[in-house]
Design a protein around this motif. Sequence first.
Motif, PDB file in Angstrom:
ATOM      1  N   LEU A 129       0.819  -1.202   0.000  1.00 12.80           N
ATOM      2  CA  LEU A 129       0.000   0.000   0.000  1.00 12.80           C
ATOM      3  C   LEU A 129       0.860   1.262   0.000  1.00 12.80           C
ATOM      4  N   LEU A 130       2.099   1.118   0.475  1.00 11.30           N
ATOM      5  CA  LEU A 130       3.004   2.275   0.484  1.00 11.30           C
ATOM      6  C   LEU A 130       3.300   2.751  -0.935  1.00 11.30           C
ATOM      7  N   VAL A 131       3.239   1.837  -1.904  1.00  7.71           N
ATOM      8  CA  VAL A 131       3.481   2.233  -3.296  1.00  7.71           C
ATOM      9  C   VAL A 131       2.432   3.252  -3.732  1.00  7.71           C
ATOM     10  N   THR A 132       1.161   2.957  -3.416  1.00 10.96           N
ATOM     11  CA  THR A 132       0.080   3.867  -3.802  1.00 10.96           C
ATOM     12  C   THR A 132       0.157   5.176  -3.047  1.00 10.96           C
ATOM     13  N   SER A 133       0.292   5.099  -1.714  1.00 11.39           N
ATOM     14  CA  SER A 133       0.294   6.318  -0.907  1.00 11.39           C
ATOM     15  C   SER A 133       1.510   7.184  -1.207  1.00 11.39           C
ATOM     16  N   THR A 134       2.692   6.570  -1.393  1.00 12.81           N
ATOM     17  CA  THR A 134       3.891   7.343  -1.700  1.00 12.81           C
ATOM     18  C   THR A 134       3.763   8.038  -3.052  1.00 12.81           C
TER      19      THR A 134
END
Length: 354
Positions: free
Chosen positions: A235-240
């Motif tokens: 999910l960090l890929v999307t949020s970042t």
Amino acid sequence: MDYKNKLSDTLAYFQSKETGAVNFQESAIEQAYMTEAPKQTLPIKVLSILGGLLTAIAFFGFLLITGFYKSGIALTCIGVLAIGAGAIISQKHDSILLDTISISSVIIGFILVGVGLAELEVSEKKIMICFIAIALLCLVLAKSYLLTFVSTLIVHGSIIAYLMSSDQPSLVPIYVALLGILIAYVHLKEAKLICLSNFIARGYNPVKTALIFAFVSGLMFLRGAFLPQVHPYFLLVTSTTCIILILYVTHKILNVFAVTKWSTKSLAYALTLLTLAPTVVTPGISGALLLLLLGFLTNYKTGLVIAGVSLLYFIGQCYYDLQFTLLTKSISLFASGIFFVILYLFIAKRHEQH
């Protein structure tokens, strides 16, 4: 009338940018503007889509009652014919009745093709590939707003379904991140895109709106209930990605407001990062904020409304998904409220400086 005054002001602006005299065919421009003016509001278009869905459900119920659904080949053939009929109808004059008929025919067609291929024991992945190919063909042939809008959403839904059926749910956050990049590009490069060709100009608005709905639905899909086997790190890929895009859009907005002082820019970037830091684990909030800033920068009111509603939803979703006690949640809300009040007072105090 108001649009005539805006048209005159726009032509006067372009004339002021040229050193020599420029001749405008104002009557032709006005006629083109009136021809391209939208005849249906977004709520009417949404109601048309809902009417198409209800018609498709009723028709599918009829197939279940008659037992006609048992013939996979017949269902597939009729579904393809229904999609073709819907695409042909969309070529005609744009009206609510024809739009509803076109959308109903296309939705019924996709349902029949899906059920027919399933009866023929075609794998779910291949069915989704067929859906993507047919929807892209409809996207090319469509001349109506609604069919372009629905075709874009079908492509989006089919891609997510394909990733889930391929046992690759970890790619869904990456896909949503790429979707966010595409939305930012479509918003920021609007003038360049609509000048490429008449085909792109005609489909720009429905595709842009559909991408926003697709992005919001993708962010909703990132909940643990839908992707339980995906590690939270994905999910960090999307949020970042959303946070980086927000910083870039913030840079654009500061340039629009002619903020040139580096200290002011640095402070704006720092406060933006500080505000977005807690949203790293909740890509829905950062994604909604990205849509909000893009809508503000491009003055896209539909996007602003969708982003505002989405932001409220994702904040509420985050609140109820947190594995904390009610007291901890309340303290978090209280601390967040204090932070934003202080931020508002700080901005209000410096308002006269810029």
